[in-house]
Every structure is written in structure tokens, then in C-alpha cells.
Design a protein around this motif. Structure first.
Motif, mmCIF file in Angstrom:
data_model
loop_
_atom_site.group_PDB
_atom_site.id
_atom_site.type_symbol
_atom_site.label_atom_id
_atom_site.label_comp_id
_atom_site.label_asym_id
_atom_site.label_seq_id
_atom_site.Cartn_x
_atom_site.Cartn_y
_atom_site.Cartn_z
ATOM 1 N N SER A 239 0.860 -1.178 0.000
ATOM 2 C CA SER A 239 0.000 0.000 0.000
ATOM 3 C C SER A 239 0.896 1.227 0.000
ATOM 4 O O SER A 239 1.763 1.372 0.863
ATOM 5 C CB SER A 239 -0.908 -0.001 1.235
ATOM 6 O OG SER A 239 -1.661 1.185 1.291
ATOM 7 N N TYR A 240 0.708 2.104 -0.990
ATOM 8 C CA TYR A 240 1.565 3.276 -1.069
ATOM 9 C C TYR A 240 0.895 4.351 -1.917
ATOM 10 O O TYR A 240 -0.017 4.079 -2.694
ATOM 11 C CB TYR A 240 2.929 2.924 -1.668
ATOM 12 C CG TYR A 240 2.860 2.244 -3.020
ATOM 13 C CD1 TYR A 240 2.732 2.969 -4.200
ATOM 14 C CD2 TYR A 240 2.930 0.855 -3.116
ATOM 15 C CE1 TYR A 240 2.670 2.345 -5.442
ATOM 16 C CE2 TYR A 240 2.868 0.220 -4.354
ATOM 17 C CZ TYR A 240 2.749 0.969 -5.506
ATOM 18 O OH TYR A 240 2.681 0.354 -6.726
ATOM 19 N N LEU A 312 13.307 -7.627 -7.522
ATOM 20 C CA LEU A 312 12.163 -7.473 -6.621
ATOM 21 C C LEU A 312 10.992 -8.363 -7.033
ATOM 22 O O LEU A 312 10.325 -8.955 -6.175
ATOM 23 C CB LEU A 312 11.708 -6.011 -6.583
ATOM 24 C CG LEU A 312 12.503 -5.071 -5.677
ATOM 25 C CD1 LEU A 312 11.958 -3.646 -5.778
ATOM 26 C CD2 LEU A 312 12.481 -5.529 -4.230
ATOM 27 N N VAL A 313 10.738 -8.451 -8.329
ATOM 28 C CA VAL A 313 9.658 -9.323 -8.807
ATOM 29 C C VAL A 313 9.948 -10.770 -8.425
ATOM 30 O O VAL A 313 9.061 -11.508 -7.977
ATOM 31 C CB VAL A 313 9.477 -9.178 -10.337
ATOM 32 C CG1 VAL A 313 8.534 -10.251 -10.873
ATOM 33 C CG2 VAL A 313 8.938 -7.788 -10.683
ATOM 34 N N LYS A 314 11.193 -11.172 -8.569
ATOM 35 C CA LYS A 314 11.592 -12.544 -8.224
ATOM 36 C C LYS A 314 11.480 -12.788 -6.717
ATOM 37 O O LYS A 314 10.952 -13.818 -6.287
ATOM 38 C CB LYS A 314 13.034 -12.786 -8.681
ATOM 39 C CG LYS A 314 13.566 -14.181 -8.365
ATOM 40 C CD LYS A 314 15.042 -14.301 -8.712
ATOM 41 C CE LYS A 314 15.903 -13.516 -7.739
ATOM 42 N NZ LYS A 314 17.365 -13.734 -7.947
ATOM 43 N N GLN A 320 5.030 -5.580 -11.985
ATOM 44 C CA GLN A 320 6.036 -4.674 -12.538
ATOM 45 C C GLN A 320 5.808 -3.249 -12.034
ATOM 46 O O GLN A 320 6.757 -2.517 -11.756
ATOM 47 C CB GLN A 320 5.978 -4.703 -14.064
ATOM 48 C CG GLN A 320 6.502 -5.981 -14.695
ATOM 49 C CD GLN A 320 8.016 -6.084 -14.618
ATOM 50 O OE1 GLN A 320 8.723 -5.076 -14.619
ATOM 51 N NE2 GLN A 320 8.516 -7.300 -14.530
ATOM 52 N N ARG A 321 4.554 -2.870 -11.912
ATOM 53 C CA ARG A 321 4.224 -1.529 -11.443
ATOM 54 C C ARG A 321 4.713 -1.315 -10.015
ATOM 55 O O ARG A 321 5.303 -0.275 -9.700
ATOM 56 C CB ARG A 321 2.716 -1.321 -11.520
ATOM 57 C CG ARG A 321 2.244 0.051 -11.065
ATOM 58 C CD ARG A 321 0.724 0.146 -11.164
ATOM 59 N NE ARG A 321 0.220 1.428 -10.718
ATOM 60 C CZ ARG A 321 -1.060 1.735 -10.649
ATOM 61 N NH1 ARG A 321 -1.976 0.841 -11.005
ATOM 62 N NH2 ARG A 321 -1.448 2.921 -10.234
ATOM 63 N N ASP A 322 4.454 -2.297 -9.144
ATOM 64 C CA ASP A 322 4.919 -2.194 -7.762
ATOM 65 C C ASP A 322 6.441 -2.166 -7.704
ATOM 66 O O ASP A 322 7.035 -1.397 -6.935
ATOM 67 C CB ASP A 322 4.389 -3.360 -6.929
ATOM 68 C CG ASP A 322 2.897 -3.246 -6.632
ATOM 69 O OD1 ASP A 322 2.341 -2.149 -6.780
ATOM 70 O OD2 ASP A 322 2.294 -4.279 -6.249
ATOM 71 N N ALA A 323 7.070 -2.990 -8.523
ATOM 72 C CA ALA A 323 8.531 -3.040 -8.537
ATOM 73 C C ALA A 323 9.120 -1.711 -9.000
ATOM 74 O O ALA A 323 10.114 -1.226 -8.437
ATOM 75 C CB ALA A 323 9.011 -4.173 -9.442
ATOM 76 N N VAL A 327 11.635 0.514 -6.638
ATOM 77 C CA VAL A 327 12.996 0.831 -7.072
ATOM 78 C C VAL A 327 13.186 2.346 -7.118
ATOM 79 O O VAL A 327 14.205 2.871 -6.646
ATOM 80 C CB VAL A 327 13.304 0.205 -8.444
ATOM 81 C CG1 VAL A 327 14.680 0.677 -8.935
ATOM 82 C CG2 VAL A 327 13.284 -1.317 -8.368
ATOM 83 N N GLU A 328 12.221 3.055 -7.678
ATOM 84 C CA GLU A 328 12.305 4.517 -7.700
ATOM 85 C C GLU A 328 12.439 5.071 -6.286
ATOM 86 O O GLU A 328 13.209 6.003 -6.029
ATOM 87 C CB GLU A 328 11.081 5.114 -8.387
ATOM 88 C CG GLU A 328 11.045 4.913 -9.891
ATOM 89 C CD GLU A 328 9.812 5.535 -10.537
ATOM 90 O OE1 GLU A 328 8.986 6.125 -9.796
ATOM 91 O OE2 GLU A 328 9.683 5.435 -11.765
ATOM 92 N N ASP A 329 11.688 4.488 -5.361
ATOM 93 C CA ASP A 329 11.742 4.948 -3.975
ATOM 94 C C ASP A 329 13.129 4.729 -3.378
ATOM 95 O O ASP A 329 13.655 5.595 -2.665
ATOM 96 C CB ASP A 329 10.685 4.211 -3.141
ATOM 97 C CG ASP A 329 10.491 4.847 -1.779
ATOM 98 O OD1 ASP A 329 9.765 5.853 -1.693
ATOM 99 O OD2 ASP A 329 11.079 4.349 -0.800
ATOM 100 N N SER A 330 13.751 3.585 -3.672
ATOM 101 C CA SER A 330 15.107 3.317 -3.193
ATOM 102 C C SER A 330 16.110 4.288 -3.792
ATOM 103 O O SER A 330 17.082 4.682 -3.136
ATOM 104 C CB SER A 330 15.515 1.875 -3.529
ATOM 105 O OG SER A 330 14.772 0.947 -2.785
#
Length: 347
Positions: A239-240, A312-314, A320-323, A327-330
Motif C-alpha cells: 500500500s503506497y 524485486l519481482v523474483k 512490474q508496477r509495484d517493482a 525501485v524509484e523509492d530506493s
């Protein structure tokens, strides 16, 4: 009075003035409020409009005022957690953040323009856009460039502003100029901090603060991998918010008991202190481990956006959207996932 004696007196007065300690804030709450006010354009507080009758982000005046506030905080009695965050922020003053006066996770231009438009305010915004462009040019001389995620976000903000403020002649012209500048801008190859001059040291300082332990990225990789092998790969319930104004870790901890901080990038919270008291489900333990792994992968091992998403998907069996979001957040909030290191990793 002879010349030598006069010079001695003047030197003594100068040394006394220099050694004078700044007055502390009346309280930590007062300090936090002053820093919030300084950072209004970066982190608007509540629903109130942003006032641009303030010092604009990362200008010389802004950096000077922020430094003075940190000095005043140093004279106060603080908790261990508060002291650690203050020391971390003081260390950050050495690094190249000041060259990027428009942090890509925040639509600073929209924040500034949300104030009631007046000619003087419009001029201030125009000057800030010029200043930001000049800072990016100066940064190039020190081998400091935006990454492609940051560049794309800034371009998006400018495109939105052009649609919203199409009739503001002077302002529109400056937005167009900056937009054209970014259209020709070549981002750095790495999306992580290691792609910046002094970026590795900057990243290490973040790892040290958020984890509370001094370990190299390679040591963290070994520790994280050991724990990943012991945890089942279960999809978390994510949730974000779609934007990046608030980091994923700050959002995750938003319902936990607040521990006040002074860093706008952590939503004015002490994330490590809050994370230590948070209960994680098995799924969320795996999520935080995967985020820490991704964080080191991006900022130390120079993973590409695609590599980080695939990992992350693995690990988490997410979309893909969540990943993409994580990643952008990191990329935008390095090291914050390590707030959970003390709870999840054997240190």
C-alpha cells in the motif's frame, strides 16, 4: 595605543566573537518547527498554502540558515536518537546535495506556485528556476549529474506546470527554457549514488545512520543474503501513494507511534527508532529484506533499473508496477530501508 597592541585587541575581539556559541532553541519542538518553516517548499505542512516569502530551497541563504539551526541544536540536550539524526544531517552538508536544488521526489515548482500568485512571487520563482539550472551546470564541472529517474521526474513537473500556467508570460518563458535545457541534458549512467563523485561515502553515511551500525555495503550483502535464504518468498500486501513526496518507509511507519525528527526526507520522524518498535509480519519481513538488498544493489553495485525490478519481482512475486515504484523509492530515498536492519538482521 600602538599599532601592534591595537591589532592584538582586534584579534582578541574577533576570537571571542567567533567562539560565541549560538543560543539553543527553547525546545526540540521549537527547533523542529523552525526547520519545518525553512523547508516549506520541500515539505508543505498540512493543507496550508506554501508561502514563498521564505528562503528558497538550497540557496546560499537557505544553507546558511539550516547550518545555524543545526549549530543551535548541537548546544541542546538531545536523546541518543535525536543526536544520531542531527550528526547524520551535519555529515550530509559535506556531500553534493546542494548542487541539486530541486530534489526530484518533490514537485517544488508546484509547491511554490500553490501560493497566491503575485508579480513579486512570480519573480522569485523565476529566479529560483534560473538558480536551479545554474546549479546543475555548476555540478557538471564536478562530475555530478542527475540520474535518468530524477531527470524524468523533473521533466514531468515542468510539463505539468506549462499546462497549468500557460498564461504567465515571464514564468512560462523560464519554464520553457528550463524544460529545453533538460531535454538536452545527459543523465549519468548509474541510477545509484555510487555514480556521483563522493557518492560511495555519501551512501555509507546513510547506511551507518539508518542501520545504527558501521558496516560496509559488502558486509551488508552477506548478512542480507543469509537472512533471505531463511525467509519464505511470500507476496506482501503493498500500500503506497503514487507520488514520491513521502518515502515508502515513512508511509509504512506512518501508523506507528511517532518519534519526532528534523529531516524533511523522513517526514520529520526518527525512522530507526520507530522501526525498532514495529511488528513485522512474515511477508513484511521479506519485503524489508528485499528492499535492503535492492538498496545496496542500486547504490553500491550499480544495478540498472531493469535489474533491480527483476530482482524485486523474483523475491516478492509483485507486479512490474509495484517493482517500478519501489525501485524509484530506493533511488530517491537511499538507505531508509535499513531502518529495519536492527530488527531483522543479526548485527
Amino acid at each position: 595605543m600602538n599599532k601592534t597592541h591595537l591589532l592584538s585587541v582586534l584579534l582578541s575581539l574577533f576570537l571571542v566573537a567567533c567562539s560565541k556559541q549560538p543560543l539553543p532553541f527553547e525546545s526540540y519542538d521549537a527547533a523542529q518547527q523552525s526547520i519545518k518553516s525553512l523547508n516549506t517548499a520541500l515539505k508543505p505542512v498540512g493543507a496550508a498554502d506554501v508561502s514563498i516569502e521564505q528562503v528558497l530551497p538550497f540557496s546560499s541563504a537557505y544553507l546558511s540558515l539550516r547550518h545555524q539551526m543545526y549549530q543551535r541544536l548541537q548546544t541542546m540536550t538531545l536523546s541518543n536518537a535525536q543526536t544520531q539524526q542531527l550528526n547524520y544531517l551535519i555529515i550530509a552538508e559535506r556531500f553534493p546535495e546542494r548542487f541539486f536544488s530541486w530534489p526530484a521526489q518533490v514537485n517544488v515548482l508546484d509547491n511554490l506556485l500553490s501560493a497566491k500568485m503575485q508579480s513579486t512571487n512570480s519573480k522569485q520563482v523565476i529566479e529560483w528556476l534560473k538558480f536551479t539550472q545554474d546549479q546543475l551546470d555548476s555540478a557538471l564541472q564536478s562530475n555530478l549529474r542527475l540520474n535518468k529517474i530524477e531527470l524524468s521526474l523533473l521533466q514531468g513537473y515542468l510539463q505539468t506546470a506549462l499546462l497549468k500556467h500557460a498564461n504567465a508570460n515571464g514564468l512560462k518563458a523560464q519554464i520553457v527554457e528550463f524544460h529545453d535545457y533538460l531535454a538536452q541534458y545527459k543523465p549519468r549512467g548509474s541510477i545509484g549514488l555510487r555514480g556521483l563523485a563522493n557518492g560511495s561515502e555519501w551512501y555509507q553515511s546513510k547506511l551507518n545512520y539508518f542501520s545504527g551500525v558501521v558496516k560496509s555495503p559488502l558486509q551488508w550483502v552477506d548478512t542480507i543474503n543469509q537472512h533471505l535464504q531463511m525467509n519464505s518468498h511470500t507476496a506482501p500486501n503493498l500500500s503506497y501513494n503514487e507520488h514520491h513526496r513521502t518515502s515508502f518507509i515513512s508511509q509504512y511507519l506512518s501508523k506507528a507511534p511517532k518519534v519526532k525528527g528534523i529531516d524533511w526526507q523522513t517526514d520529520y520522524m526518527l525512522l530507526p527508532a520507530m522501526a525498532k518498535k514495529s511488528h513485522l509480519s512474515p511477508e513484511d519481513k521479506m519485503l524489508m529484506l528485499a528492499l535492503m538488498e535492492t538498496d545496496v544493489g542500486v547504490h553500491y553495485h550499480a544495478w540498472t533499473l531493469s535489474q533491480a525490478k527483476v530482482n524485486l519481482v523474483k523475491r516478492l512475486a509483485i507486479s512490474q508496477r509495484d517493482a517500478q515504484y519501489l525501485v524509484e523509492d530506493s533511488v530517491l530515498y537511499p538507505g531508509q530501508a535499513f531502518s529495519f536492519a536492527g530488527q531483522l538482521l543479526t548485527l
